[in-house]
Write a protein that holds these residues in place. Sequence first.
Motif, mmCIF file in Angstrom:
data_model
loop_
_atom_site.group_PDB
_atom_site.id
_atom_site.type_symbol
_atom_site.label_atom_id
_atom_site.label_comp_id
_atom_site.label_asym_id
_atom_site.label_seq_id
_atom_site.Cartn_x
_atom_site.Cartn_y
_atom_site.Cartn_z
ATOM 1 N N VAL A 405 0.838 -1.203 0.000
ATOM 2 C CA VAL A 405 0.000 0.000 0.000
ATOM 3 C C VAL A 405 0.869 1.247 0.000
ATOM 4 C CG1 VAL A 405 -1.693 1.315 1.341
ATOM 5 C CG2 VAL A 405 -1.937 -1.166 1.124
ATOM 6 N N ILE A 406 1.973 1.219 0.758
ATOM 7 C CA ILE A 406 2.858 2.382 0.844
ATOM 8 C C ILE A 406 3.571 2.639 -0.481
ATOM 9 C CG2 ILE A 406 4.965 3.264 1.937
ATOM 10 C CD1 ILE A 406 4.104 1.666 4.458
ATOM 11 N N PHE A 407 4.089 1.592 -1.089
ATOM 12 C CA PHE A 407 4.996 1.763 -2.227
ATOM 13 C C PHE A 407 4.354 1.516 -3.593
ATOM 14 C CE2 PHE A 407 7.933 0.991 1.320
ATOM 15 C CZ PHE A 407 8.736 2.119 1.183
ATOM 16 N N LYS A 408 3.067 1.199 -3.602
ATOM 17 C CA LYS A 408 2.371 1.016 -4.879
ATOM 18 C C LYS A 408 1.163 1.947 -4.912
ATOM 19 C CE LYS A 408 3.627 -3.868 -5.567
ATOM 20 N NZ LYS A 408 3.089 -5.251 -5.723
ATOM 21 N N PRO A 409 1.348 3.181 -5.358
ATOM 22 C CA PRO A 409 0.236 4.129 -5.353
ATOM 23 C C PRO A 409 -0.962 3.672 -6.173
ATOM 24 C CG PRO A 409 2.196 5.084 -6.398
ATOM 25 C CD PRO A 409 2.592 3.761 -5.840
ATOM 26 N N GLU A 410 -0.702 2.876 -7.215
ATOM 27 C CA GLU A 410 -1.819 2.382 -8.025
ATOM 28 C C GLU A 410 -2.681 1.412 -7.212
ATOM 29 O OE1 GLU A 410 1.418 -0.633 -8.464
ATOM 30 O OE2 GLU A 410 1.308 1.566 -8.376
ATOM 31 N N LEU A 411 -2.066 0.652 -6.301
ATOM 32 C CA LEU A 411 -2.822 -0.237 -5.429
ATOM 33 C C LEU A 411 -3.675 0.574 -4.462
ATOM 34 C CD1 LEU A 411 -3.594 -2.950 -4.160
ATOM 35 C CD2 LEU A 411 -1.490 -2.811 -2.785
ATOM 36 N N LEU A 412 -3.098 1.592 -3.866
ATOM 37 C CA LEU A 412 -3.857 2.444 -2.949
ATOM 38 C C LEU A 412 -5.048 3.073 -3.660
ATOM 39 C CD1 LEU A 412 -4.234 3.830 -0.223
ATOM 40 C CD2 LEU A 412 -2.589 5.569 -0.954
ATOM 41 N N GLN A 413 -4.860 3.471 -4.909
ATOM 42 C CA GLN A 413 -5.964 4.056 -5.666
ATOM 43 C C GLN A 413 -7.074 3.039 -5.897
ATOM 44 O OE1 GLN A 413 -6.498 7.193 -6.458
ATOM 45 N NE2 GLN A 413 -8.418 6.697 -7.483
ATOM 46 N N ARG A 414 -6.700 1.799 -6.225
ATOM 47 C CA ARG A 414 -7.709 0.760 -6.431
ATOM 48 C C ARG A 414 -8.444 0.445 -5.129
ATOM 49 N NH1 ARG A 414 -3.540 -1.792 -9.345
ATOM 50 N NH2 ARG A 414 -3.343 -3.391 -7.705
ATOM 51 N N ILE A 415 -7.718 0.443 -4.032
ATOM 52 C CA ILE A 415 -8.339 0.194 -2.725
ATOM 53 C C ILE A 415 -9.387 1.260 -2.437
ATOM 54 C CG2 ILE A 415 -7.893 0.235 -0.230
ATOM 55 C CD1 ILE A 415 -5.153 -1.103 -0.895
ATOM 56 N N ARG A 416 -9.046 2.498 -2.713
ATOM 57 C CA ARG A 416 -9.992 3.596 -2.481
ATOM 58 C C ARG A 416 -11.190 3.500 -3.415
ATOM 59 N NH1 ARG A 416 -5.177 8.133 -1.747
ATOM 60 N NH2 ARG A 416 -5.044 7.983 0.545
ATOM 61 N N GLU A 417 -10.950 3.088 -4.643
ATOM 62 C CA GLU A 417 -12.067 2.937 -5.587
ATOM 63 C C GLU A 417 -12.991 1.799 -5.154
ATOM 64 O OE1 GLU A 417 -10.060 2.393 -9.266
ATOM 65 O OE2 GLU A 417 -9.575 4.530 -9.529
ATOM 66 N N ASP A 418 -12.413 0.674 -4.711
ATOM 67 C CA ASP A 418 -13.236 -0.443 -4.212
ATOM 68 C C ASP A 418 -14.076 0.003 -3.030
ATOM 69 O OD1 ASP A 418 -12.058 -2.025 -6.109
ATOM 70 O OD2 ASP A 418 -10.874 -3.230 -4.706
ATOM 71 N N PHE A 419 -13.483 0.768 -2.149
ATOM 72 C CA PHE A 419 -14.166 1.264 -0.959
ATOM 73 C C PHE A 419 -15.376 2.112 -1.334
ATOM 74 C CE2 PHE A 419 -14.114 4.908 2.178
ATOM 75 C CZ PHE A 419 -14.736 4.221 3.216
ATOM 76 N N LYS A 420 -15.198 3.039 -2.232
ATOM 77 C CA LYS A 420 -16.303 3.913 -2.647
ATOM 78 C C LYS A 420 -17.393 3.128 -3.365
ATOM 79 C CE LYS A 420 -13.846 8.328 -2.853
ATOM 80 N NZ LYS A 420 -13.482 9.494 -3.702
ATOM 81 N N LEU A 421 -16.995 2.150 -4.165
ATOM 82 C CA LEU A 421 -17.978 1.331 -4.881
ATOM 83 C C LEU A 421 -18.849 0.555 -3.899
ATOM 84 C CD1 LEU A 421 -19.114 0.195 -7.526
ATOM 85 C CD2 LEU A 421 -17.320 -1.560 -7.460
ATOM 86 N N LYS A 422 -18.242 -0.032 -2.891
ATOM 87 C CA LYS A 422 -19.018 -0.787 -1.909
ATOM 88 C C LYS A 422 -19.938 0.115 -1.095
ATOM 89 C CE LYS A 422 -17.834 -4.878 -2.968
ATOM 90 N NZ LYS A 422 -18.872 -5.789 -3.541
ATOM 91 N N LEU A 423 -19.480 1.310 -0.788
ATOM 92 C CA LEU A 423 -20.335 2.259 -0.083
ATOM 93 C C LEU A 423 -21.536 2.644 -0.932
ATOM 94 C CD1 LEU A 423 -17.865 4.711 1.695
ATOM 95 C CD2 LEU A 423 -19.277 2.959 2.755
ATOM 96 N N GLN A 424 -21.308 2.817 -2.226
ATOM 97 C CA GLN A 424 -22.419 3.125 -3.124
ATOM 98 C C GLN A 424 -23.428 1.986 -3.143
ATOM 99 O OE1 GLN A 424 -20.276 3.920 -6.752
ATOM 100 N NE2 GLN A 424 -20.318 6.136 -6.454
ATOM 101 N N GLU A 425 -22.931 0.746 -3.175
ATOM 102 C CA GLU A 425 -23.821 -0.407 -3.174
ATOM 103 C C GLU A 425 -24.643 -0.471 -1.890
ATOM 104 O OE1 GLU A 425 -21.385 -3.815 -3.837
ATOM 105 O OE2 GLU A 425 -20.911 -3.283 -5.912
ATOM 106 N N GLU A 426 -24.050 -0.039 -0.790
ATOM 107 C CA GLU A 426 -24.745 -0.055 0.501
ATOM 108 C C GLU A 426 -25.530 1.239 0.743
ATOM 109 O OE1 GLU A 426 -24.832 -2.349 3.004
ATOM 110 O OE2 GLU A 426 -23.623 -3.857 1.943
ATOM 111 N N GLU A 427 -25.417 2.184 -0.202
ATOM 112 C CA GLU A 427 -26.097 3.493 -0.079
ATOM 113 C C GLU A 427 -25.605 4.237 1.156
ATOM 114 O OE1 GLU A 427 -30.263 2.635 -0.202
ATOM 115 O OE2 GLU A 427 -30.149 1.713 -2.161
ATOM 116 N N PHE A 428 -24.279 4.144 1.409
ATOM 117 C CA PHE A 428 -23.676 4.789 2.564
ATOM 118 C C PHE A 428 -22.563 5.747 2.146
ATOM 119 C CE2 PHE A 428 -25.798 2.082 5.514
ATOM 120 C CZ PHE A 428 -25.631 2.663 6.776
ATOM 121 N N LEU A 429 -22.556 6.199 0.916
ATOM 122 C CA LEU A 429 -21.463 7.019 0.442
ATOM 123 C C LEU A 429 -21.305 8.290 1.269
ATOM 124 C CD1 LEU A 429 -19.214 7.148 -1.627
ATOM 125 C CD2 LEU A 429 -20.762 8.365 -3.171
ATOM 126 N N ASN A 430 -22.401 8.792 1.839
ATOM 127 C CA ASN A 430 -22.331 10.030 2.604
ATOM 128 C C ASN A 430 -21.472 9.909 3.851
ATOM 129 O OD1 ASN A 430 -24.336 8.266 3.672
ATOM 130 N ND2 ASN A 430 -25.176 9.951 4.870
#
Length: 433
Positions: A405-430
């Motif tokens: 996570v520290i040394f692969k910024p592209e991985l951190l970006q994907r992690i953040r994208e997965d997180f937002k996608l799951k929040l959208q699915e749960e309707e908890f993005l706010n």
Amino acid sequence: MRPGEERPVEGGACAGVSELELRKLRAAERIDKAAERLGALSRAIWSEPELAYEEHRAHGVLTRFFECEPPAASWSVQPHYHLDTAFRAEWGPPGVGAAPRPLQLGFLCEYDALPGIGHACGHNLIAEVGAAAALGVKGALESLPGPPPPVKVIVLGTPAEEDGGGKIDLIEAGAFKNLDVVFMAHPSQENAAYLPDVAEHDVTVKYYGKASHAAAYPWEGVNALDAAVLAYNNLSMLRQQMKPTWRVHGIIKSGGVKPNIIPSYSELIYYFRAPSMKELPVLTKKAEDCFRAAALATGCTVEIKGGAHDYYNVLPNKSLWKAYIENGKKLGIEFISEDAMLNGSSGSTDFGNVTFVVPGIHPYFYIGSDALNHTEQYTEAAGSQEAQFYTLRTAKALAMTALDVIFKPELLQRIREDFKLKLQEEEFLNTVE
């Protein structure tokens, strides 16, 4: 080395190994070096089990562990962090300040036990894994020449997972604010990067009736025990129409004081579980209707009180768990299949609430025993020497994943994208805005 660089190491036994992989080796070595201290930490917690919000000895053992970690004063430790038995320990490389904002990685420790059977869920090992993984990341970042990246390693001691939801208290107090990714691992009978821990709501139900002599004039009484029994049976009948993924379980805590007295008071405690926070209120409404129907049928009055906190379902983060599996396999960890992982059964945890505010991973790990959690046999296994190998191996996999996570910024970006996608699915993005 800057995040994203994979500079190979020249010369020597490690020739051709990227600097990131070398740092992972250093993390594992640092954990091995601290193995004796880590094992002592785990045994100290295991040998004196404490219940939720009462983990005073465990709190002391853990805070002293970081305060005494060499070199002296390398960790900034805040005992009694928002809660009496919570703590925060923080380390950052010299020169890491507020600008640019450092990446903040959290490692969580649990340490509460179960009533009567002690550490039958292995929370002493959870505390050890969190501490060990944090030491590993620190050791890796200190190990090689050159300026370290702007990173802070934060260990949060999170009490009261078994009852109450200490992590939820800490979320509400702002303890998870500014954390970028969080890591912890839970003992089990298998190695799984994720299991579908479900949402949970608990209630206490109290029926109030009227006492009377059960033989001389029972018609003068209003039987609160009858209400409790009827409610129990109502819920048993409801199971026929429940979804296969829903769970309802409870006990009659109080049902009278003497057979010849019509019970004027009864009390039940129930847990309701569903795969998501969207489904949980539907199940809860059906169950509460069963409780109220029992009161109506018996002439009792009813009081239904929910617990202090609902436990949310754990949101999966596929990018994070794939990185963890990749690192774990390098250490010889054999994982269950993805199909078994996604369709497996599990319980509930307040870590689920954490995954609604920050990306995180909560893998499960084998500890050398086939005993089931929440049994006396698992208590014994959690305190065994055999569990140490598997616990520290899991800590190494978490530390290696954190380094990715520290040394692969592209991985951190994907992690953040997965997180937002799951929040959208749960309707908890706010929740993250």
